[in-house]
Write an enzyme that holds these catalytic residues in place. Structure first.
Site, mmCIF file in Angstrom:
data_model
loop_
_atom_site.group_PDB
_atom_site.id
_atom_site.type_symbol
_atom_site.label_atom_id
_atom_site.label_comp_id
_atom_site.label_asym_id
_atom_site.label_seq_id
_atom_site.Cartn_x
_atom_site.Cartn_y
_atom_site.Cartn_z
ATOM 1 N N HIS A 1 0.816 -1.217 0.000
ATOM 2 C CA HIS A 1 0.000 0.000 0.000
ATOM 3 C C HIS A 1 0.855 1.275 0.000
ATOM 4 O O HIS A 1 0.353 2.350 -0.315
ATOM 5 C CB HIS A 1 -0.984 -0.001 1.176
ATOM 6 C CG HIS A 1 -0.381 0.274 2.514
ATOM 7 N ND1 HIS A 1 -0.052 -0.709 3.417
ATOM 8 C CD2 HIS A 1 -0.055 1.441 3.125
ATOM 9 C CE1 HIS A 1 0.434 -0.171 4.508
ATOM 10 N NE2 HIS A 1 0.454 1.143 4.364
ATOM 11 N N ASP B 1 0.324 -7.579 1.431
ATOM 12 C CA ASP B 1 0.745 -6.188 1.631
ATOM 13 C C ASP B 1 2.265 -6.066 1.683
ATOM 14 O O ASP B 1 2.815 -5.310 2.482
ATOM 15 C CB ASP B 1 0.126 -5.584 2.889
ATOM 16 C CG ASP B 1 0.156 -4.048 2.855
ATOM 17 O OD1 ASP B 1 0.278 -3.489 1.751
ATOM 18 O OD2 ASP B 1 0.076 -3.434 3.925
ATOM 19 N N GLY C 1 3.226 6.622 8.215
ATOM 20 C CA GLY C 1 4.595 6.798 7.759
ATOM 21 C C GLY C 1 5.508 5.686 8.216
ATOM 22 O O GLY C 1 6.580 5.468 7.651
ATOM 23 N N ASN C 2 5.094 4.945 9.257
ATOM 24 C CA ASN C 2 5.850 3.782 9.715
ATOM 25 C C ASN C 2 5.635 2.578 8.804
ATOM 26 O O ASN C 2 6.381 1.595 8.893
ATOM 27 C CB ASN C 2 5.444 3.379 11.131
ATOM 28 C CG ASN C 2 6.279 4.038 12.203
ATOM 29 O OD1 ASN C 2 5.776 4.780 13.020
ATOM 30 N ND2 ASN C 2 7.572 3.781 12.185
ATOM 31 N N SER C 3 4.588 2.601 7.976
ATOM 32 C CA SER C 3 4.278 1.458 7.127
ATOM 33 C C SER C 3 5.494 1.061 6.290
ATOM 34 O O SER C 3 6.097 1.899 5.626
ATOM 35 C CB SER C 3 3.110 1.785 6.190
ATOM 36 O OG SER C 3 1.917 1.932 6.909
ATOM 37 N N THR D 1 2.934 -2.840 9.163
ATOM 38 C CA THR D 1 1.971 -2.671 8.078
ATOM 39 C C THR D 1 0.731 -1.879 8.434
ATOM 40 O O THR D 1 0.225 -1.139 7.605
ATOM 41 C CB THR D 1 1.554 -4.047 7.510
ATOM 42 O OG1 THR D 1 0.740 -3.873 6.367
ATOM 43 C CG2 THR D 1 0.805 -4.881 8.542
ATOM 44 N N ALA E 1 -6.959 2.125 14.730
ATOM 45 C CA ALA E 1 -6.961 3.513 15.206
ATOM 46 C C ALA E 1 -8.371 4.070 15.233
ATOM 47 O O ALA E 1 -8.764 4.863 14.384
ATOM 48 C CB ALA E 1 -6.077 4.371 14.309
#
Length: 446
Positions: A107, A137, A209-211, A227, A231
């Site tokens: 993604h 993913d 942004g950590n993805s 991933t 939330a």
């Protein structure tokens, strides 16, 4: 008076002695105190963080248009919709320093026109997309660079709840950030609707942004690719998920070899071993997958599998349930041999079989009109709803992408062809037994 005064003076003096602190010991160097009393991950992170990169993606998306533009009569009064540039950011982790391979999330790079990778030392490179797999993913990038740092793989299968882990990424575009926590749970499902999932859950903060960033152990080994999060308020609430490196590396191998993931199958339909089933089968095991149907001329039939067998391990690794088995078989290399350990009449047996390609996809018009808009695909001995068009008859009927269909009108099915046969000329009610997010459902379509 003097006596009383002396008495009170004595009491006061005693209080002063109690309240005045004793002299401090000689001051120690701050570094010595910190090193001896406060364990730190700093040394490990110095070696690990150079392997985690920032990924910036430039893509193009259609601009908002007037809804009347979709009407052929009114379209001539409106200008064609323009393409707008869209920028997004994520993270990645270098896994091969010599070849420049970087693992990230599908993604993060989906529909990318240009992908830029920035290293911790601020060097910037244009990346090539080797391949991407939406179902897990996971995506693989490649950059042409020297002096890279790569992470060594850990054993994600050996993780235990409570193990300390560190998430590294680029949240909110702030720059490289490290957060720590523990493994909160293992084998989580129901997050990725496609169903190829076996997530590590952690309370280490994973923010936007950590993805695609790294989930590492306290000794610096890569055990997961961050991933997603749950939330409900839009921010991190301590429930994050990472793809285990065992799954990510299997996907990576196929992306390198084929540019895509070619999923395998052995020709069975299965369901979780529940306590009730275990009692009915008079077995003590509390984990495994029960074979419900064996497809004719399939690798499973040729190896001697039967309905009622309980699969408990693949290649000497225990199977926790039907989803776990589906992951192992679906991500195995087509043509490879796998060893299946099973229970039959409470006796353990081990059989070998070759993984065959999973190719069957339902053709348009092959299903009843009430299922129009859905596509079905064979997947590791099951039939998976691979897509559902918004607003279609199938969507209105309640089908969802990722649904795993195991029976149609009470008839067990293991392939798309069997589903088509079961529903051929269906004019009355259609009843589909399916699994969704790990739970069994009966979908009645009238």
């Amino acid at each position: 008076m003097t006596t009383r005064s002396s008495k009170y003076v004595g009491v006061f003096a005693a209080l002063v002695l109690i309240l005045v602190p004793a002299p401090f010991p000689a001051a120690q160097p701050q570094s010595a105190m910190s090193a001896s009393t406060q364990p730190s991950l700093a040394d490990v992170l110095e070696d690990v963080t150079p392997a985690v990169v920032n990924i910036a993606v430039r893509s193009r998306a259609s601009a908002e248009t007037n809804p009347l533009y979709n009407d052929p009569f009114f379209r001539r009064y409106f200008n064609p919709p323009e393409q707008q540039q869209r920028l997004s950011a994520g993270s990645g982790v270098i896994v091969d320093a010599n070849k420049g391979y970087i693992l990230t999330n599908h993604h993060v790079v989906a529909d990318a026109g240009e992908i830029a990778v920035t290293l911790k030392d601020r060097r910037r490179f244009t990346a090539e997309l080797v391949g991407s797999d939406e179902a897990t993913d996971i995506a693989l990038l490649k950059i042409d660079a020297d002096k890279l740092t790569a992470l060594s793989f850990g054993d994600s299968g050996a993780l235990r709840v409570g193990d300390p882990v560190v998430a590294i990424g680029n949240p909110f575009g702030l720059g490289q950030t490290v957060t720590s926590g523990i493994v909160s749970a293992l084998g989580r499902g129901g997050i990725n609707v496609e169903g190829y999932e076996d997530f590590i859950q952690t309370d280490a903060s994973i923010n936007p942004g950590n993805s695609g960033g790294a989930l590492v152990t306290a000794d610096g080994l890569l055990v997961g690719v961050n991933t997603s999060i749950i939330a409900p308020t839009g921010g991190n609430v301590g429930i994050g998920f990472a793809v285990p490196i065992a799954m990510a590396s299997a996907v990576m191998e196929q992306l390198i070899e084929h540019g895509e993931v070619r999923r395998g199958r052995i020709g069975i339909s299965v369901q979780d071993l529940t306590p009730d089933l275990a009692e009915a089968l008079s077995i003590e095991e509390s984990y495994g997958a029960v074979v419900g149907n064996v497809e004719k001329d399939s690798p499973a039939e040729q190896a001697g599998l039967r309905a009622g067998d309980v699969i408990i391990a693949v290649n000497n690794r225990k199977i926790t349930g039907s989803a776990d088995l589906r992951n192992r078989v679906g991500l195995a290399q087509v043509g490879s041999e796998v060893e299946i350990e099973l229970l039959r009449d409470r006796v353990r047996n081990t059989v070998s079989m070759r993984i065959e390609p999973d190719k069957a996809i339902a053709k348009p018009g092959a299903m009843p009109a009430r299922l129009e808009g859905a596509e079905f695909q064979d997947a590791a001995g099951n039939v998976v709803v691979s897509s559902v068009e918004d607003g279609s008859a199938a969507a209105r009927a309640g089908l969802r992408m990722g649904d795993v269909i195991v029976a149609a009108n009470r008839r067990p099915i293991a392939t798309v062809a069997e589903l088509e046969t079961a529903l051929k000329n269906a004019s009355g009610t259609i009843a589909l037994d399916l699994f969704r997010a790990g739970s069994k459902h009966l979908l009645v379509i009238r």
